[in-house]
Design an enzyme around this catalytic site. Structure first.
Site, PDB file in Angstrom:
ATOM      1  N   ASP A  66       0.628  -1.574  -0.354  1.00  0.00           N
ATOM      2  CA  ASP A  66      -0.341   0.156   0.035  1.00  0.00           C
ATOM      3  C   ASP A  66       0.847   1.169   0.123  1.00  0.00           C
ATOM      4  O   ASP A  66       1.643   1.699   1.227  1.00  0.00           O
ATOM      5  CB  ASP A  66      -0.617  -0.341   1.382  1.00  0.00           C
ATOM      6  CG  ASP A  66      -1.840   0.771   1.029  1.00  0.00           C
ATOM      7  OD1 ASP A  66      -1.663   2.046  -0.054  1.00  0.00           O
ATOM      8  OD2 ASP A  66      -2.721   1.170   1.986  1.00  0.00           O
ATOM      9  N   TRP A  67       1.214   1.752  -1.412  1.00  0.00           N
ATOM     10  CA  TRP A  67       1.953   2.968  -1.657  1.00  0.00           C
ATOM     11  C   TRP A  67       1.158   3.630  -2.199  1.00  0.00           C
ATOM     12  O   TRP A  67       1.148   3.952  -3.505  1.00  0.00           O
ATOM     13  CB  TRP A  67       3.496   2.537  -1.998  1.00  0.00           C
ATOM     14  CG  TRP A  67       4.686   1.953  -0.953  1.00  0.00           C
ATOM     15  CD1 TRP A  67       4.414   1.616   0.115  1.00  0.00           C
ATOM     16  CD2 TRP A  67       5.349   0.875  -1.995  1.00  0.00           C
ATOM     17  NE1 TRP A  67       5.397   0.418   0.237  1.00  0.00           N
ATOM     18  CE2 TRP A  67       5.973   0.870  -0.330  1.00  0.00           C
ATOM     19  CE3 TRP A  67       6.266   1.188  -2.786  1.00  0.00           C
ATOM     20  CZ2 TRP A  67       7.821   0.021  -0.600  1.00  0.00           C
ATOM     21  CZ3 TRP A  67       7.281   0.428  -2.906  1.00  0.00           C
ATOM     22  CH2 TRP A  67       7.601  -0.642  -2.095  1.00  0.00           C
ATOM     23  N   GLU A  68       0.266   5.055  -1.141  1.00  0.00           N
ATOM     24  CA  GLU A  68       0.157   5.511  -1.904  1.00  0.00           C
ATOM     25  C   GLU A  68       0.348   7.328  -2.231  1.00  0.00           C
ATOM     26  O   GLU A  68      -0.448   8.256  -3.070  1.00  0.00           O
ATOM     27  CB  GLU A  68      -1.925   5.778  -1.000  1.00  0.00           C
ATOM     28  CG  GLU A  68      -2.015   4.692  -1.343  1.00  0.00           C
ATOM     29  CD  GLU A  68      -3.787   4.582  -0.431  1.00  0.00           C
ATOM     30  OE1 GLU A  68      -3.947   5.648  -0.871  1.00  0.00           O
ATOM     31  OE2 GLU A  68      -3.736   4.242   0.586  1.00  0.00           O
ATOM     32  N   GLU A  69       1.047   7.877  -1.880  1.00  0.00           N
ATOM     33  CA  GLU A  69       2.332   9.073  -2.108  1.00  0.00           C
ATOM     34  C   GLU A  69       2.064   9.207  -3.095  1.00  0.00           C
ATOM     35  O   GLU A  69       2.022  10.584  -3.616  1.00  0.00           O
ATOM     36  CB  GLU A  69       3.010   9.144  -1.151  1.00  0.00           C
ATOM     37  CG  GLU A  69       2.943   8.075   0.391  1.00  0.00           C
ATOM     38  CD  GLU A  69       2.377   9.594   0.974  1.00  0.00           C
ATOM     39  OE1 GLU A  69       2.210  10.405   1.034  1.00  0.00           O
ATOM     40  OE2 GLU A  69       1.602   8.589   1.718  1.00  0.00           O
TER      41      GLU A  69
END
Length: 510
Positions: A146-149
């Site tokens: 979960d990498w949303e940046e």
């Protein structure tokens, strides 16, 4: 559907030419017409639609002695940072390697801020330690990054994520003072996308090599970006440019072993809008699942929430569950992951509310839609495929007929299902759904559901439909017929040869 398409192609060709070559050519067309639509096979035998739980429910039992009924969920995992060895493992930015990002609240730069400025090897070395820590054993499970940046596609980093564009341009200008702004921007785009691609790609490759039995993918990939629901005439569709951008991420789909799109709702979306929103997001994910190999698509596990993103203590109604969970099942996804934050389990009151919601609304609906989907699969596909809407944009759902079924919560806290389907129920499935075969299986679609003698499906201990149906009255010379949607079985060949023989005989007699 495939058989009907072939019938029209065949007879158009035959009318134009009665030559044997034309017939043989048409015969060779059959496999392509009958094997166009596949679905990923179940990751667990006899579990065609998988329910997973990714919320910190352990608080309800550990702190408040309020156990929740999790019997319907096959895989479970808490998103808390100190929990390891779970069926669902989610890696946030602080749990997997050295993920570079910029804190948009404080402006603090973490690990260089942009992927061009981080050491990929250092990141992979740290990632290896983290993967082995959170997954001490390589059991079957989900591995969700979960990498949303920032997003690996330059154009998708719109405000406030445009800070990653600006930092990338600044870096290029520092290293190449002679470049104009347009030149620096072009170079920054190339460097950012290459670094982002390498960062994400090498991370998932590492995960797959270390824990191959886990299903690796990125949360929110693919995304449809169909958030324009406040505009008049909203129909939920994904913009063409976003579909093209998803196509351009083929490098990511080729290395993923599962897709994890999201269908979270907020209170600004009406039930109608929510339905269109979810429908198109799931449909796009299923389309993307076929990009690596249309005959062997990736499993699609859709992330959903029980509460709204803007009101985290307000649960979805049953109608909203239909718009989210029901849509996902009817479109043919592989499963659903229920995600939740600490807000729904942080107090005794919230645990009691969650327990009541699960007993009265969530679990009965899960039982309803899952049993209906499994029954349809058994009747139409002989459990070798899944039932999917014939009209993807319709409001046809896989539900048990409320006139014939009753789902009850017994005194001991267990659910039971009472009732049995009628032939009319099965005919409605057949009218509105078709069978999409699992990869590499010989899949038969039943032509006449009136030939069904019994239904026997279960989704948990004691949660079953086991019913005999009255045998149909058979007339002489009309045995049960099956349409074979695989090109590799003898029954298909014999069926087609018989048709050809009858047609050739008719022509010869003219």
């Amino acid at each position: 559907m495939g058989v009907l398409k072939f019938k029209h192609i065949f007879f158009r060709s035959f009318v134009k030419s009665s030559g044997v070559s034309q017939i043989v050519f048409t015969f060779l067309l059959i496999p392509c017409c009958l094997t166009l639509n596949f679905r990923a096979p179940p990751i667990i035998p006899n579990v065609p639609f998988l329910w997973a739980w990714n919320a910190p429910s352990e608080f309800c039992l550990g702190k408040f002695n309020e156990p929740l009924d999790m019997s319907l969920f096959t895989l479970m995992g808490s998103p808390r940072i100190n929990v390891t060895g779970q069926g669902v493992t989610i890696f946030y930015v602080d749990r997997l390697g050295y993920y570079p990002y910029i804190d948009l609240t404080t402006g603090v730069t973490v690990h260089g801020g942009i992927p061009q400025k981080v050491s990929l090897q250092d990141h992979l070395d740290k990632s290896k330690q983290d993967i082995l820590f959170y997954m001490p054993v390589d059991n079957l499970g989900m591995a969700v990054i979960d990498w949303e940046e920032w997003r690996p596609t330059w154009a998708r980093n719109w405000k406030p994520k445009d800070v990653y564009k600006n930092r990338s341009i600044e870096l290029v200008q520092q290293q190449n003072v002679q470049l104009s702004l347009p030149q620096a921007t072009d170079k920054a785009k190339q460097e950012f996308e290459k670094a982002g691609k390498d960062f994400m790609l090498e991370t998932i490759k590492l995960g797959r090599s270390l824990r191959p039995n886990h299903l690796w993918g990125y949360y929110l990939f693919p995304d449809c970006y169909n958030h324009h629901y406040r505009k008049p005439g909203y129909n939920g569709s994904c913009f063409d440019v976003e579909i093209k951008r998803n196509d351009d991420l083929s490098w990511l789909w080729n290395e993923s072993t599962a897709l994890y799109p999201s269908i979270y709702l907020n209170t600004q979306q009406s039930v109608v809008v929510a339905t269109l929103y979810v429908r198109n997001r799931v449909r796009e994910a299923i389309r993307v699942s076929k990009i690596p190999d249309a005959k062997n698509p990736l499993p699609v596990f859709v992330y959903a929430r029980l509460v709204f993103t803007d009101q985290v203590l307000k649960f979805l109604s049953r109608e909203e569950l239909v718009s989210t969970l029901g849509e996902t099942v009817a479109l043919g996804a592989s499963g659903i992951v229920i995600w939740g934050s600490l807000s729904i389990t942080r107090s005794m009151k919230s645990c009691l509310l969650l327990d009541t919601y699960m007993e009265t609304i969530l679990n009965p609906y899960i039982i309803n839609v899952t049993l209906a989907a499994k029954m349809c699969s058994q009747v139409l596909c002989q459990e070798q495929g899944v039932c999917i809407r014939k009209d993807w944009n319709s409001s046809d759902y896989l539900h048990l007929n409320p006139d014939n079924f009753d789902i009850r919560l017994e005194k001991g806290g267990k659910f039971t299902v009472h009732g049995k389907p009628t032939v009319e129920d099965l005919e409605e499935f057949s009218e509105k759904f078709y069978c999409s075969c699992y990869t590499n299986l010989s899949c038969k679609e039943k032509a006449d559901v009136k030939d069904t003698d019994a239904v026997d499906v279960c989704i948990a201990d004691g949660v079953c439909i086991d019913a005999s149906l009255k045998p149909p009255v058979e007339t002489e010379g009309s045995p049960p017929i099956f349409y074979n949607t695989s090109s590799s079985t003898v029954s298909t060949t014999m069926f087609i040869v018989n048709i050809l023989f009858l047609i050739i005989s008719s022509v010869a007699s003219l």
